[in-house]
Design an enzyme around this catalytic site. Structure first.
Site, mmCIF file in Angstrom:
data_model
loop_
_atom_site.group_PDB
_atom_site.id
_atom_site.type_symbol
_atom_site.label_atom_id
_atom_site.label_comp_id
_atom_site.label_asym_id
_atom_site.label_seq_id
_atom_site.Cartn_x
_atom_site.Cartn_y
_atom_site.Cartn_z
ATOM 1 N N LYS A 205 31.925 -14.520 -42.354
ATOM 2 C CA LYS A 205 31.951 -15.263 -43.657
ATOM 3 C C LYS A 205 30.961 -16.223 -43.784
ATOM 4 O O LYS A 205 30.920 -17.295 -43.010
ATOM 5 C CB LYS A 205 33.322 -15.987 -43.469
ATOM 6 C CG LYS A 205 33.930 -16.131 -45.000
ATOM 7 C CD LYS A 205 35.296 -16.499 -44.919
ATOM 8 C CE LYS A 205 36.042 -16.973 -46.388
ATOM 9 N NZ LYS A 205 36.201 -15.864 -47.112
HETATM 10 C C1 LIG Z 1 37.245 -14.802 -47.588
HETATM 11 C C2 LIG Z 1 37.032 -13.449 -47.893
HETATM 12 C C3 LIG Z 1 38.230 -12.379 -48.163
HETATM 13 C C4 LIG Z 1 39.384 -13.256 -47.989
HETATM 14 O O1 LIG Z 1 39.877 -13.462 -46.611
HETATM 15 P P1 LIG Z 1 41.391 -14.674 -46.595
HETATM 16 O O2 LIG Z 1 41.350 -14.759 -45.179
HETATM 17 O O3 LIG Z 1 42.477 -13.565 -47.215
HETATM 18 O O4 LIG Z 1 41.231 -15.538 -47.573
HETATM 19 C C5 LIG Z 1 37.837 -11.197 -48.362
HETATM 20 N N1 LIG Z 1 36.700 -10.704 -48.392
HETATM 21 C C6 LIG Z 1 35.609 -11.573 -48.380
HETATM 22 C C7 LIG Z 1 34.141 -11.134 -48.517
HETATM 23 C C8 LIG Z 1 35.828 -12.982 -48.025
HETATM 24 O O5 LIG Z 1 34.702 -13.714 -47.869
#
Ligand SMILES: *Cc1c(COP(=O)(O)O)cnc(C)c1O
Length: 365
Positions: A205
């Protein structure tokens, strides 16, 4: 490893109660921020130190700070929910902490231990707990959105991992992410752009993934779509995910399919929770490759009965149609009963309206 305590430097000028009440009435998403932020500093020589909750405000960064030039940055997204008795809880924070460490490794940033991660949320909420909105009803999906992030702050030009890093948590009161509630959204199928490639940063992320998705997002908006669906970079064939949400497909026979994690997909906490809750709904979850042709054919034949996207910010959102350069894959007409049931199950747990048999909730205040 026990975390160091967070010192408190209280804001000398906190938001007036009446102003805060007005904001909490109609917070939108990501527009207002609380009075404090958590901060921990890291240097190669001293490790993590200086744990502090201090007034929210602009950062002082040297113009040569590495993050501004080479994008060495990661972040998380997690919510704090107020329960009916006034207590404040968060959902599976150890999953976010673990993912934050994975992201850190990929971006050559120092790992923050899980305990400090969770403690930083708790320390910030201890100060700003009255910024956690109180739901007016079951339909009121308000929360305090927490945004931990880590940046490379060393002053230098040159491509190497930063020897100085800062970790912060900021918080923003939030109403439901999509104003339309759970009205199905239109998704743009990007053929010009890819989000992630094998060996790249798809599973991390990091801000760079989002920066790279913005051109595709603009394309989506030009075609009347709110989100982008990305296919894999190697074969241009397998469905991966949206720019910030994972995807699920519901089949007529009760299978619930989501693309398998291969390093190019972000491992969502919501995705993982949906896979677990699916069994309680009598569905058979499957993690496997699913091609764009399978989506096309399944939607046309009625084999696929629902498609939905999921993530912390927007919870679970039905997908109404997939729009491409010269096609439109309509999802079957219907009111998305499975997406709605899973959504309710998840929200009931998060807001303390259902018994937490899995120990997913962690109290913050
Ligand atoms: C944050 C994110 C998600 C969702 O993740 P959660 O932990 O469920 O909030 C999905 N795809 C991407 C690319 C993300 O950055």
């Amino acid at each position: 490893m026990p975390t160091a305590p967070f010192d408190l430097l209280p804001s000398a000028d906190p938001t007036a109660e009446t102003i805060r009440a007005d904001i909490l009435e109609n917070p939108g998403f990501g527009r207002y921020f609380t009075d404090h932020m958590a901060h921990v500093r890291w240097t190669n020589a001293a490790g993590w130190h200086g744990h502090q909750v201090r007034p929210y405000g602009p950062l002082t960064l040297d113009p040569a700070a590495a993050v501004l030039h080479y994008g060495q940055e990661i972040f998380e997204g997690i919510k704090a929910y107020r329960h009916a008795d006034g207590s404040v809880w968060t959902f599976r924070p150890e999953k976010n902490a673990e993912r934050f460490r994975r992201s850190a490794r990929r971006l050559a940033l120092p790992e923050l231990d899980d305990e400090t991660f969770v403690e930083s949320l708790r320390a910030l909420i201890a100060q700003d707990r009255n910024w956690v909105p109180t739901p007016a009803s079951e339909a009121d999906e308000c929360s305090l959105y927490l945004r931990p992030f880590m940046i490379a702050s060393e002053k230098f030009l040159g491509v190497r991992p930063s020897q100085e890093v800062d970790y912060y948590v900021i918080a923003s009161p939030a109403a439901a992410y999509f104003k339309g509630g759970i009205a199905p959204v239109s998704i743009w199928l990007s053929s010009n752009y890819k989000r992630a490639a094998p060996g790249g940063t798809g599973y991390a992320k990091c801000g760079g993934n989002y920066a790279a998705s913005l051109a595709a997002q603009k394309e989506a908006e030009a075609h009347g779509c709110g989100q982008v669906a990305f296919l894999d970079a190697a074969e241009n064939k397998w469905i991966e995910e949206l720019g910030g949400m994972n995807l699920f497909f519901v089949y007529k026979d009760g299978r619930l399919v989501t693309p398998k994690l291969t390093g190019t997909i972000l491992e969502g906490v919501t995705r993982d929770s949906v896979l677990e809750l699916a069994r309680d709904e009598g569905l058979s979850p499957e993690e496997r490759h699913i091609s764009i042709d399978e989506w096309r054919e399944g939607a046309a034949s009625g084999e696929i009965t629902e498609v939905f996207a999921c993530g912390t910010a927007a919870v679970i959102t039905p997908v109404g149609e997939l729009v491409g350069e010269d096609e439109r894959i309509r999802c079957p007409e219907g009111d998305n009963p499975i997406a709605k049931r899973l959504r309710k199950r998840l929200l009931d747990l998060q807001y303390g309206r259902a018994e937490d048999t899995r120990g997913w909730l962690v109290q913050l205040a």
